[in-house]
Design a protein around this motif. Structure first.
Motif, PDB file in Angstrom:
ATOM      1  N   LYS A 146       0.827  -1.207   0.000  1.00 22.13           N
ATOM      2  CA  LYS A 146       0.000   0.000   0.000  1.00 22.13           C
ATOM      3  C   LYS A 146       0.860   1.255   0.000  1.00 22.13           C
ATOM      4  O   LYS A 146       0.457   2.293  -0.515  1.00 22.13           O
ATOM      5  CB  LYS A 146      -0.921   0.003   1.227  1.00 22.13           C
ATOM      6  CG  LYS A 146      -2.037  -1.032   1.157  1.00 22.13           C
ATOM      7  CD  LYS A 146      -2.896  -0.959   2.406  1.00 22.13           C
ATOM      8  CE  LYS A 146      -3.996  -2.017   2.378  1.00 22.13           C
ATOM      9  NZ  LYS A 146      -4.819  -1.981   3.599  1.00 22.13           N
ATOM     10  N   GLU A 177     -13.133  -1.821  -1.806  1.00 21.61           N
ATOM     11  CA  GLU A 177     -11.996  -2.529  -1.213  1.00 21.61           C
ATOM     12  C   GLU A 177     -10.866  -1.588  -0.792  1.00 21.61           C
ATOM     13  O   GLU A 177      -9.836  -2.044  -0.296  1.00 21.61           O
ATOM     14  CB  GLU A 177     -11.474  -3.574  -2.210  1.00 21.61           C
ATOM     15  CG  GLU A 177     -12.512  -4.658  -2.516  1.00 21.61           C
ATOM     16  CD  GLU A 177     -12.035  -5.663  -3.553  1.00 21.61           C
ATOM     17  OE1 GLU A 177     -10.887  -5.527  -4.047  1.00 21.61           O
ATOM     18  OE2 GLU A 177     -12.798  -6.595  -3.875  1.00 21.61           O
ATOM     19  N   SER A 178     -11.049  -0.286  -1.003  1.00 24.78           N
ATOM     20  CA  SER A 178     -10.078   0.746  -0.588  1.00 24.78           C
ATOM     21  C   SER A 178      -8.664   0.432  -1.080  1.00 24.78           C
ATOM     22  O   SER A 178      -7.705   0.371  -0.301  1.00 24.78           O
ATOM     23  CB  SER A 178     -10.070   0.886   0.944  1.00 24.78           C
ATOM     24  OG  SER A 178     -11.334   1.272   1.406  1.00 24.78           O
ATOM     25  N   ARG A 179      -8.546   0.250  -2.378  1.00 22.10           N
ATOM     26  CA  ARG A 179      -7.236  -0.063  -2.942  1.00 22.10           C
ATOM     27  C   ARG A 179      -7.116   0.508  -4.346  1.00 22.10           C
ATOM     28  O   ARG A 179      -8.107   0.953  -4.948  1.00 22.10           O
ATOM     29  CB  ARG A 179      -7.020  -1.584  -2.997  1.00 22.10           C
ATOM     30  CG  ARG A 179      -8.001  -2.316  -3.916  1.00 22.10           C
ATOM     31  CD  ARG A 179      -7.700  -3.804  -3.974  1.00 22.10           C
ATOM     32  NE  ARG A 179      -8.665  -4.515  -4.801  1.00 22.10           N
ATOM     33  CZ  ARG A 179      -8.574  -4.637  -6.137  1.00 22.10           C
ATOM     34  NH1 ARG A 179      -7.546  -4.081  -6.783  1.00 22.10           N
ATOM     35  NH2 ARG A 179      -9.489  -5.294  -6.818  1.00 22.10           N
TER      36      ARG A 179
END
Length: 265
Positions: free
Chosen positions: A52, A90-92
């Protein structure tokens, strides 16, 4: 609170900082430790956290994308909306395979029939179910002006710039769209550059920040973005042209949209 750039060794101590506190400062990813937490040293967990933070990839074309029929382009755009919704949930950021699909977005101008022809009722209803009413109205409005630069034009612009001696630096694209000029640039040139990309359409801007993951992306009108004077080595873009008047709060002047882009840049 002191702010430091993390070293790889920081991630192999039992008492390490929570990476959810990551922030962006001076265009570099750093972290600001707010509280210490115990986390698992499972290698896969560490890889996820590290990914990330540092494993951001820009997408570049290996060859010209194949042309699509109107129906296929509509289906393609709708599929891309579904991918964006999944990424948000999915916050990606997009994976390489997802980037390849996102790069095929053609805007809504070339598929404007979607909003007027009875041939595409089913597709229109599918789109309605994927976006908010406000987003749908913006999509309809953008269909009047959303036409993207041909691939061959972008590649020839880069050839000219290379002959002029440009090999990297601070790049500004004030009307980036999905990042065609950036996707057609040489990979090594992008690695030696810092990109500032501006796109006012939220959906298009979200595609852009997933394709150009290391860039600074502003999803707002150019007139609302404040940038430091004399801070760029290259401005490259296919700016909008038309009779729309734009007020420039910095120069206190009102100009046609294309003259505004030239003057501000």
């Amino acid at each position: 609170t002191s702010i430091t750039t993390p070293s790889l060794f920081d991630f192999f101590d039992f008492d390490i900082f929570n990476l959810k506190d990551a922030v962006v400062i001076d265009e570099k990813q750093v972290y600001e430790p707010k509280e210490k937490k115990k986390i698992s040293l499972n290698p896969m967990n560490l890889l996820g956290s590290l990914g990330k933070l540092i494993f951001k990839k820009n997408y570049t074309y290996s060859k010209a994308p194949a042309p699509l029929s109107v129906r296929d382009a509509i289906k393609n755009n709708i599929n891309i909306i579904q991918i964006l919704n999944k990424l948000k949930m999915e916050s990606r950021l997009a994976s390489k395979s997802e980037q390849t699909k996102l790069s095929r977005f053609v805007g809504w101008g070339t598929v404007a029939e979607l909003f007027s022809s009875k041939k595409y009722v089913a597709e229109y209803q599918q789109l309605q179910n994927l976006v908010t009413p406000e987003e749908l109205e913006k999509i309809k409005t953008s269909s009047l002006t959303s036409y993207y630069t041909p691939y061959n034009i972008a590649t020839w612009v880069w050839k000219i710039l290379t002959r002029m001696g440009f090999c990297g630096g601070n790049i500004l694209d004030p009307s980036a769209g999905t990042g065609l000029f950036e996707m057609t640039a040489d990979k090594e040139l992008l690695e030696d550059s810092m990109m500032t990309l501006i796109e006012m359409d939220i959906i298009t801007g979200t595609i852009l920040e997933n394709l150009m993951q290391t860039a600074t992306v502003y999803k707002k009108p150019y007139q609302d973005v404040r940038l430091r004077e004399n801070s760029f080595d290259l401005a490259i873009s296919n700016i909008p042209f038309g009779d729309v008047m734009v007020y420039d709060s910095e120069s206190k002047e009102t100009r046609t949209i294309h003259n505004f882009f030239f003057a501000k840049t």
